[in-house]
Design a protein around this motif. Structure first.
Motif, PDB file in Angstrom:
ATOM      1  N   GLU A 181       1.530 -32.714  21.513  1.00  0.00           N
ATOM      2  CA  GLU A 181       1.875 -33.536  22.542  1.00  0.00           C
ATOM      3  C   GLU A 181       2.818 -32.892  23.394  1.00  0.00           C
ATOM      4  N   ARG A 238      -7.980 -34.198  10.594  1.00  0.00           N
ATOM      5  CA  ARG A 238      -7.204 -35.263  10.305  1.00  0.00           C
ATOM      6  C   ARG A 238      -7.349 -36.399  11.531  1.00  0.00           C
ATOM      7  N   GLU A 239      -7.346 -36.011  12.844  1.00  0.00           N
ATOM      8  CA  GLU A 239      -7.274 -36.802  13.888  1.00  0.00           C
ATOM      9  C   GLU A 239      -8.712 -37.589  13.999  1.00  0.00           C
ATOM     10  N   LYS A 245      -4.822 -40.406  11.525  1.00  0.00           N
ATOM     11  CA  LYS A 245      -4.456 -39.511  12.735  1.00  0.00           C
ATOM     12  C   LYS A 245      -2.967 -39.649  13.107  1.00  0.00           C
ATOM     13  N   GLU A 246      -2.330 -40.629  12.600  1.00  0.00           N
ATOM     14  CA  GLU A 246      -0.930 -40.717  13.075  1.00  0.00           C
ATOM     15  C   GLU A 246      -0.112 -40.562  11.822  1.00  0.00           C
ATOM     16  N   GLU A 247      -0.463 -40.068  10.969  1.00  0.00           N
ATOM     17  CA  GLU A 247      -0.004 -39.536   9.616  1.00  0.00           C
ATOM     18  C   GLU A 247       0.297 -38.038   9.615  1.00  0.00           C
ATOM     19  N   TRP A 248       1.629 -37.735   9.941  1.00  0.00           N
ATOM     20  CA  TRP A 248       2.060 -36.305   9.895  1.00  0.00           C
ATOM     21  C   TRP A 248       3.121 -35.930   9.033  1.00  0.00           C
ATOM     22  N   MET A 295      -1.644 -38.506  18.011  1.00  0.00           N
ATOM     23  CA  MET A 295      -1.698 -37.261  18.075  1.00  0.00           C
ATOM     24  C   MET A 295      -0.464 -36.276  17.374  1.00  0.00           C
ATOM     25  N   CYS A 296      -0.565 -35.460  17.002  1.00  0.00           N
ATOM     26  CA  CYS A 296       0.561 -34.537  16.423  1.00  0.00           C
ATOM     27  C   CYS A 296       1.453 -34.576  17.499  1.00  0.00           C
ATOM     28  N   GLU A 297       2.874 -34.787  17.263  1.00  0.00           N
ATOM     29  CA  GLU A 297       4.020 -35.085  18.073  1.00  0.00           C
ATOM     30  C   GLU A 297       4.154 -33.149  18.564  1.00  0.00           C
ATOM     31  N   HIS A 355      -3.076 -30.203  10.483  1.00  0.00           N
ATOM     32  CA  HIS A 355      -4.125 -30.816  11.291  1.00  0.00           C
ATOM     33  C   HIS A 355      -5.435 -31.213  10.746  1.00  0.00           C
TER      34      HIS A 355
END
Lengths: 80, 276, 180
Positions: B6, B266-267, B273-276, B1-3, B205
């Motif tokens: 979160e 992205r998710e 999904k963990e690539e931000w 998830m986007c930090e 996103h």
């Protein structure tokens, strides 16, 4: 090696008004910014300074040296 | 998830759609002795701040070590790429919205005095815009208040011409601006791509995906990508997007004359999904 | 460039804080007597309404630079009367009677105005005068509701505020004003 790029502030008193190096650089390595900021006041043109920041991106094309009307820019490669 | 979602999202929603992250009071009680606070120049000096780091570029060990400090700093000044659709939702929430000169471009290309034609592409958000005259240097060129509709038109105008929409916090999670960015003058894109300052600009996103059925291989999208994520695949004669490099800005989707590129979540992609 | 004053008029805040000093007002409530709670509620409502009226009356005369620029922005865009006009008067009222330096705004969008009081001089004065039990009945909320409602109706907003968290249950009060 990252080149050394020095700009002589005495030869470049009001960089924002000239801005030739900033606009000619193909790698956009220069930055011009105020050295002081006061409340309710726009910074005077003499209180701006131009610096070579993204020096690792410089490809030594020397366009900036050629375009500078006062010869303020000096470029040296590493220790050579 | 986007930090950031979160930490600052509202019940799992996108953090920049949470009205709390735009909220500020109009006034504060005066504290006489604090009146003369010196101005912090970081934001106005932009690139100067990163100079010591860049000097170390050919000394990887020292560079890595110094970078830690910059990464830490950017926990308070963070950014993210957003899609046009999300940006339009943001301007429904954020008030006031004011058109200002891009601070980055002003510093790296000295565009401020280029007259009426200069791209005044950034939007300042929030009540700070009501007190801009206190620091004329910060908002040199003035501020112009826009209605929600005008703000949408503004964003669309520049985005469709190829600018990436990003948002910036001033004291995370307080969102202070929507920027229309252009490499190399944009400091956020540049510091992320060239020097790995990740929290300065997180990926968006969404990610772009080519529909091979529709793609005619015209190459228009390739010219527009600011992240080096698209190339023409010579053998297939189709555009190829490296989705691991894509920031999900959506510029290519508008550039494509065939509507062959779409943004997908992205998710929903386990690999991204963990690539931000 | 001209040096503007972006802060609230100090004289105004001082005058309001004297006129509406929470402790002096709370002493008149007689909350220790039985059956006085209804009377107290009515007095608190009147206190809140009067605080709103006086804040608006004085605030419309003492125009700082933030308010001036805000009005120009509203004129130009045709937007932002909500949330900023009610927000301004809530801030004037609270900064006059409360100890904190700034009102903790939780949301100020075109749809929601919400704020939080992490401490409250009115609640504290009731607690000091009449004990924790009396304070935790939250009669004081009548003052805040009356303050908000008076400000909203003065500027022609037909919105009912709600209390999302209370000092008694959560150790803080949070009000929400949401447009339909």
């Amino acid at each position: 090696m990252i080149p050394q790029i020095e700009i002589d502030k005495n030869k470049c008193p009001t960089p924002y008004e000239c801005k030739k190096c900033l606009q000619i650089c193909p790698q956009a390595i220069f930055a011009v910014a105020p050295t002081k900021v006061e409340r309710f006041k726009e910074t005077a043109p003499e209180d701006y300074e131009v610096q070579a920041v993204f020096k690792d991106k410089c490809v030594l094309c020397m366009d900036c040296v050629k375009v500078c009307p006062t010869g303020a820019i000096k470029i040296k490669v590493g220790g050579r | 998830m986007c930090e950031l979602c979160e930490k600052y999202g509202d019940n799992g929603g996108r953090w920049y759609l949470n009205p709390e992250n735009y909220a500020r009071p109009l006034y504060k009680k005066v504290e006489k002795e604090k009146e003369k606070e010196p101005m912090i120049l970081t934001e106005l000096q932009g690139p100067f701040y990163y100079k010591p780091l860049i000097e170390l570029k050919d000394n990887p060990e020292a560079f890595e070590k110094m970078r830690e400090g910059y990464l830490k700093f950017h926990e308070t000044m963070s950014g993210q790429v957003v899609s046009l659709e999300d940006a339009e939702k943001m301007v429904e929430i954020a008030h006031p919205i004011a058109r200002i000169d891009c601070i980055c471009r002003r510093i790296t290309r000295a565009t401020l005095e280029d007259g009426e034609q200069r791209p005044r592409s950034c939007l300042g958000l929030g009540v700070g815009m009501f007190r801009w005259e206190e620091w004329p240097e910060r908002y040199k060129g003035g501020v112009e208040f826009l209605s929600t509709e005008e703000a949408k038109e503004h964003i669309e105008h520049w985005h469709k011409r190829g600018m990436v929409i990003t948002i910036m916090t001033f004291g995370t999670p307080y969102i202070g601006g929507i920027c229309l960015c252009d490499y190399p003058d944009c400091l956020a894109i540049r510091m992320r791509l060239d020097y790995g300052i990740k929290p300065f600009l997180l990926k968006g996103h969404q990610v772009a995906k080519v529909n091979y059925e529709e793609c005619t291989g015209c190459g228009t999208c390739v010219q527009r990508c600011q992240f080096g994520a698209i190339k023409m695949e010579v053998t297939t004669k189709k555009s190829n997007i490296d989705m691991t490099r894509c920031f999900g800005c959506g510029v290519c989707t508008y550039a494509c004359p065939q509507d062959a590129i779409s943004l997908i979540d992205r998710e929903k992609l386990p690999g991204l999904k963990e690539e931000w | 460039m001209e040096k503007y004053n972006f802060g609230l008029d100090e004289e105004m805040v001082k005058a309001l804080s004297e006129e509406f000093a929470p402790l002096n007002f709370v002493k008149t409530l007689k909350l220790s007597q039985p059956h006085s709670i209804e009377d107290a509620r009515a007095s608190l409502e009147e206190y809140g309404r009067e605080l709103a009226r006086r804040s608006i009356e004085k605030g419309e005369k003492k125009i700082d630079r933030v308010y001036r620029v805000m009005k120009k922005a509203m004129e130009k865009t045709g937007e932002m009367k909500f949330p900023f006009i009610p927000q301004r008067y809530l801030e004037i009222a609270y900064l006059s009677i409360q100890p904190f330096r700034r009102l903790r705004i939780v949301a100020n969008s075109s749809r929601i105005l919400s704020y939080r009081l992490n401490e409250c001089s009115l609640y504290k004065a009731i607690e000091e005068q009449y004990g924790k039990k009396a304070a935790n009945k939250m009669v004081c909320k009548s003052a805040c509701f009356a303050l908000i409602e008076e400000i909203l109706s003065h500027f022609d907003f037909d919105i009912k505020p709600s209390l999302e968290a209370s000092m008694a249950d959560d150790g803080k009060c949070q009000f929400k004003i949401e447009r339909k």
